[in-house]
Scaffold this active site. Structure first.
Site, mmCIF file in Angstrom:
data_model
loop_
_atom_site.group_PDB
_atom_site.id
_atom_site.type_symbol
_atom_site.label_atom_id
_atom_site.label_comp_id
_atom_site.label_asym_id
_atom_site.label_seq_id
_atom_site.Cartn_x
_atom_site.Cartn_y
_atom_site.Cartn_z
ATOM 1 N N TYR A 31 35.598 24.663 59.226
ATOM 2 C CA TYR A 31 34.954 25.106 57.828
ATOM 3 C C TYR A 31 33.506 26.106 58.212
ATOM 4 C CZ TYR A 31 37.227 20.845 55.868
ATOM 5 O OH TYR A 31 38.259 19.719 55.624
ATOM 6 N N TRP A 35 28.944 25.175 53.266
ATOM 7 C CA TRP A 35 29.045 24.370 51.952
ATOM 8 C C TRP A 35 27.604 23.201 51.522
ATOM 9 C CZ3 TRP A 35 32.980 25.717 55.100
ATOM 10 C CH2 TRP A 35 34.109 25.863 54.353
ATOM 11 N N ASP A 165 38.207 15.780 47.856
ATOM 12 C CA ASP A 165 39.098 16.962 47.448
ATOM 13 C C ASP A 165 40.216 16.528 47.173
ATOM 14 O OD1 ASP A 165 37.155 18.028 48.726
ATOM 15 O OD2 ASP A 165 38.311 19.970 49.836
ATOM 16 N N ARG A 197 46.017 16.333 56.444
ATOM 17 C CA ARG A 197 46.042 16.846 55.154
ATOM 18 C C ARG A 197 46.914 17.228 53.435
ATOM 19 N NH1 ARG A 197 41.429 19.214 55.960
ATOM 20 N NH2 ARG A 197 41.639 20.924 54.090
ATOM 21 N N TRP A 352 40.591 11.853 52.135
ATOM 22 C CA TRP A 352 40.117 10.993 50.694
ATOM 23 C C TRP A 352 40.868 9.628 49.964
ATOM 24 C CZ3 TRP A 352 35.158 11.492 50.201
ATOM 25 C CH2 TRP A 352 34.993 12.274 51.024
ATOM 26 N N GLU A 395 35.029 13.993 61.308
ATOM 27 C CA GLU A 395 34.490 14.539 60.143
ATOM 28 C C GLU A 395 34.634 12.887 59.111
ATOM 29 O OE1 GLU A 395 37.913 17.335 59.215
ATOM 30 O OE2 GLU A 395 36.717 16.946 56.822
HETATM 31 C C1 GLC Z 1 36.313 19.106 52.068
HETATM 32 C C2 GLC Z 1 35.631 18.612 52.060
HETATM 33 C C3 GLC Z 1 34.270 18.123 51.405
HETATM 34 C C4 GLC Z 1 33.311 18.999 52.062
HETATM 35 C C5 GLC Z 1 34.088 20.485 52.984
HETATM 36 C C6 GLC Z 1 32.992 21.078 54.462
HETATM 37 O O1 GLC Z 1 36.684 20.563 51.650
HETATM 38 O O2 GLC Z 1 36.483 17.131 51.162
HETATM 39 O O3 GLC Z 1 33.957 16.946 50.888
HETATM 40 O O4 GLC Z 1 32.362 19.057 51.561
HETATM 41 O O5 GLC Z 1 35.207 19.943 53.964
HETATM 42 O O6 GLC Z 1 33.384 19.423 54.660
#
Ligand code: GLC
Length: 422
Positions: A31, A35, A165, A197, A352, A395
């Site tokens: 990531y 965000w 997600d 995933r 999730w 995470e």
């Molecule tokens: C994933 C999670 C989301 C989060 C992102 C960055 O997409 O589902 O909730 O904001 O990662 O951590």
């Protein structure tokens, strides 16, 4: 150093390492941008040791705000090629590219905590004055754009908007979305095991929706009318409700925006009524709803329990929810699993669908406190702390074994540790 000191230092190190020019990535590679709700939660962590850096996190996020008030789910401050779908796929042509959806609006609630906890009061007040109009515009956008019919229940257009997600609560609604038929390369699987995933069938539909927003020229009315995925997500609805109460608090604190306060109070009243249409006698819980089919989703996810965080449950409802909360807490070894373990869709390790996220457990603990459910709140805190000490700053965590999953050295996990335990 004591164990606690080591943990504190490690959490601070993670935030510093994930710092990129004034914003914090959730974790490098997987990531690599900023965000929305991660930034808010992460600011709570910075607040413990560098207040001006905490305020900068919020300011950087707001740099991505759209003219219509929307604060996007990702702000692509600068190009990185380890993530898909990037700015070219989203097709948003703003000065700073972003996605075209938002994320659970915990931002204002975090700003309220920051104002309250600030040791540098002058800094906090001046930052608040600067950002308050933007926060107001963000919340106006939610109610106007996402609840144009005044139901009290905003709608969401993408599972990624929920922040949860791959939650099984979205499976049926997402299945009604056509898949894209062209080939593209996912990049998440370069960093994380496919066992953890989302499946390909889901990803094809996620991308269809991204294309749909772009092909609709990001036109709010057209999207509201035609989006093939439209849900009442209890996570968003409850987090928005709590944050609007906090926004009213901040407006009063700053002694400003009286008209807006009146309007926001009306929105709160609408939600307090509307939420009851999501209550299911059969499931003895609130449920997410598919707005297109008008069906409630029978799957219990932590989003459904966030009603207690927003204090949206009545005295009778809380009596019914309490045994569910207890059972949910005890069904898995650690904390509240993102999906209730008695639901068929439960998978303790997949994204999730059953693992534990610390920031959600923190919010539910706050909710439990507000209803006087002191034992439940203490259990949430103790087990969350145990996860961190035993398994590290991942995470998220397998709810049965505790083993850390997804990205390592994760910003929001480190931030919650700094804010909640240390
Ligand atoms: C994933 C999670 C989301 C989060 C992102 C960055 O997409 O589902 O909730 O904001 O990662 O951590």
């Amino acid at each position: 150093m004591t164990d606690k000191k080591v943990l504190i230092e490690k959490a601070k190190e993670i935030l510093k390492r994930n710092n990129v020019d004034g914003y914090t990535v959730p974790t490098h590679d997987l990531y690599p941008f900023q965000w929305n709700w991660d930034a808010a939660i992460t600011a709570l962590g910075w607040m413990k040791f560098d207040e001006s850096r905490a305020w900068l996190e919020i300011e950087m996020l707001l740099k991505g705000q759209w003219d219509n008030g929307m604060v996007p789910h990702i702000v692509f401050h600068k190009p990185v090629d380890t993530y898909f779908p990037g700015p070219d796929v989203w097709g948003v042509k703003n000065d700073i590219p972003t996605t075209a959806i938002s994320q659970p609006p915990v931002l204002v609630s975090i700003v309220k905590i920051m104002v309250e906890q600030a040791t540098d009061k002058a800094l906090a007040e001046s930052k608040l004055t600067e950002i308050l109009p933007k926060l107001i515009a963000y919340h106006q956008w939610w109610y106007n754009d996402r609840d144009p019919e005044n139901t009290g229940l905003v709608v969401s257009y993408h599972p990624w908007e929920s922040g949860m997600d791959n939650s099984p609560a979205w499976d049926e609604s997402l299945a009604a979305v056509p898949p894209v038929t062209y080939k593209y390369k996912r990049k998440d699987l370069d960093h994380v095991d496919s066992e953890e995933r989302p499946h390909a069938e889901q990803y094809d539909r996620y991308i269809y929706l991204v294309d749909f927003f772009k092909n609709s020229n990001f036109d709010s009315e057209a999207i509201y009318k035609n989006c093939p995925y439209k849900v009442n997500d209890l996570g968003i609805i409850t987090i928005l409700h709590k944050a609007t109460k906090d926004l009213i608090f901040l407006c009063k604190h700053a002694n400003t925006n009286k008209q807006e306060v009146t309007w926001f109070n009306e929105q709160l009243t609408l939600t307090e009524k509307g939420i009851n249409t999501l209550w299911s006698e059969e499931h003895k819980s609130f449920l997410n709803k598919d707005v297109i089919t008008q069906k409630l989703s029978p799957i219990l996810t932590t989003g459904t329990m966030l009603v207690i965080y927003a204090e949206l449950a009545s005295a009778e409802q809380i009596n019914v929810l309490k045994p569910l909360l207890n059972d949910w807490l005890n069904e898995t070894k650690y904390c509240m699993s993102s999906t209730y373990a008695k639901c068929e869709a439960f998978e303790p390790q997949r994204y999730w669908r059953g693992p534990v996220w610390l920031h959600i457990n923190w919010m539910i603990a706050l909710g439990a406190d507000s209803y006087g459910l002191i034992e439940e709140s203490a259990q949430l805190k103790t087990e969350s702390e145990e996860l961190l000490t035993k398994f590290g700053y991942f995470e998220y965590f397998n709810s049965e074994t505790g083993v850390g999953c997804g990205g390592d050295d994760f910003s929001w996990t480190a931030a919650i540790a700094l804010h909640w335990f240390l």
